[in-house]
Design a protein around this motif. Structure first.
Motif, PDB file in Angstrom:
ATOM      1  N   THR A  36       0.856  -1.194   0.004  1.00  0.00           N
ATOM      2  CA  THR A  36      -0.052   0.121   0.038  1.00  0.00           C
ATOM      3  C   THR A  36       0.888   1.220  -0.110  1.00  0.00           C
ATOM      4  OG1 THR A  36      -1.753  -1.178   1.375  1.00  0.00           O
ATOM      5  CG2 THR A  36      -1.762   1.074   1.084  1.00  0.00           C
ATOM      6  N   ILE A  37       0.792   2.213  -0.980  1.00  0.00           N
ATOM      7  CA  ILE A  37       1.504   3.215  -0.926  1.00  0.00           C
ATOM      8  C   ILE A  37       0.622   4.506  -0.618  1.00  0.00           C
ATOM      9  CG2 ILE A  37       2.914   2.267  -2.692  1.00  0.00           C
ATOM     10  CD1 ILE A  37       1.627   4.231  -4.557  1.00  0.00           C
ATOM     11  N   HIS A  38       1.613   5.622  -0.367  1.00  0.00           N
ATOM     12  CA  HIS A  38       1.118   7.097  -0.110  1.00  0.00           C
ATOM     13  C   HIS A  38       1.956   8.034  -0.960  1.00  0.00           C
ATOM     14  CE1 HIS A  38       0.225  10.529   2.709  1.00  0.00           C
ATOM     15  NE2 HIS A  38      -0.738  10.682   1.661  1.00  0.00           N
ATOM     16  N   VAL A  39       1.455   8.615  -1.868  1.00  0.00           N
ATOM     17  CA  VAL A  39       2.386   9.307  -2.731  1.00  0.00           C
ATOM     18  C   VAL A  39       2.671  10.753  -1.824  1.00  0.00           C
ATOM     19  CG1 VAL A  39       2.761  10.609  -5.009  1.00  0.00           C
ATOM     20  CG2 VAL A  39       1.678   8.246  -4.830  1.00  0.00           C
ATOM     21  N   GLY A  59      -0.899  12.740  -1.988  1.00  0.00           N
ATOM     22  CA  GLY A  59      -2.003  12.503  -1.125  1.00  0.00           C
ATOM     23  C   GLY A  59      -2.486  11.373  -1.671  1.00  0.00           C
ATOM     24  N   ASP A  60      -2.527  10.684  -2.919  1.00  0.00           N
ATOM     25  CA  ASP A  60      -3.144   9.425  -3.265  1.00  0.00           C
ATOM     26  C   ASP A  60      -2.355   8.395  -2.662  1.00  0.00           C
ATOM     27  OD1 ASP A  60      -4.481  10.938  -5.076  1.00  0.00           O
ATOM     28  OD2 ASP A  60      -3.471  10.503  -6.618  1.00  0.00           O
ATOM     29  N   VAL A  61      -3.254   7.493  -2.260  1.00  0.00           N
ATOM     30  CA  VAL A  61      -3.022   6.314  -1.633  1.00  0.00           C
ATOM     31  C   VAL A  61      -3.808   4.979  -2.562  1.00  0.00           C
ATOM     32  CG1 VAL A  61      -3.737   4.571   0.260  1.00  0.00           C
ATOM     33  CG2 VAL A  61      -3.300   7.031   0.688  1.00  0.00           C
ATOM     34  N   MET A  62      -2.812   3.962  -2.912  1.00  0.00           N
ATOM     35  CA  MET A  62      -3.244   2.705  -3.517  1.00  0.00           C
ATOM     36  C   MET A  62      -2.381   1.715  -3.228  1.00  0.00           C
ATOM     37  SD  MET A  62      -2.360   2.759  -7.653  1.00  0.00           S
ATOM     38  CE  MET A  62      -3.014   1.405  -8.790  1.00  0.00           C
TER      39      MET A  62
END
Length: 113
Positions: A36-39, A59-62
């Protein structure tokens, strides 16, 4: 060029958090762990094998599950926090499921006793 710095690791080593960044370029990535990433800076365009495209920005999470394959295109720079974890192995999953079934059965038996 990509860089990675370890930030934390679970006691059993099955989960960890990294700070990762990369300069402009593109690469294909196969995920052998769940991630899980948080840019937090910059951005990237990520395309999965089905052709779904995500334009990632701060701010994006994927989430990328084990087995995901993706093409990363980094226009200038990207920095992310990545939480990774090893997939739960089948024997452990079966044990946990069996334990859950036993607990449910025990609750039924003792409720009616």
């Amino acid at each position: 060029m990509a860089r990675c710095a370890a930030l934390s690791r679970s006691a059993d080593g099955s989960a960890w958090t990294d700070l990762w960044d990369c300069t402009a370029g593109s690469f294909r990535w196969h995920y052998s762990v769940n991630e899980t990433i948080h840019v937090i800076d910059g951005g990237a365009i990520v395309t999965d094998r089905d052709g779904t495209v995500w334009d990632l920005a701060p701010g994006d999470v994927m989430q990328f599950l084990v087995g995901t394959e993706a093409l990363w295109q980094v226009p200038r720079y990207v920095r992310k926090i990545a939480f990774s974890s090893e997939p739960v192995r089948s024997p452990l999953v079966r044990l946990l499921q069996s334990n859950h079934r036993i607990n449910r059965l025990a609750n039924k038996v003792f409720r009616y006793a």
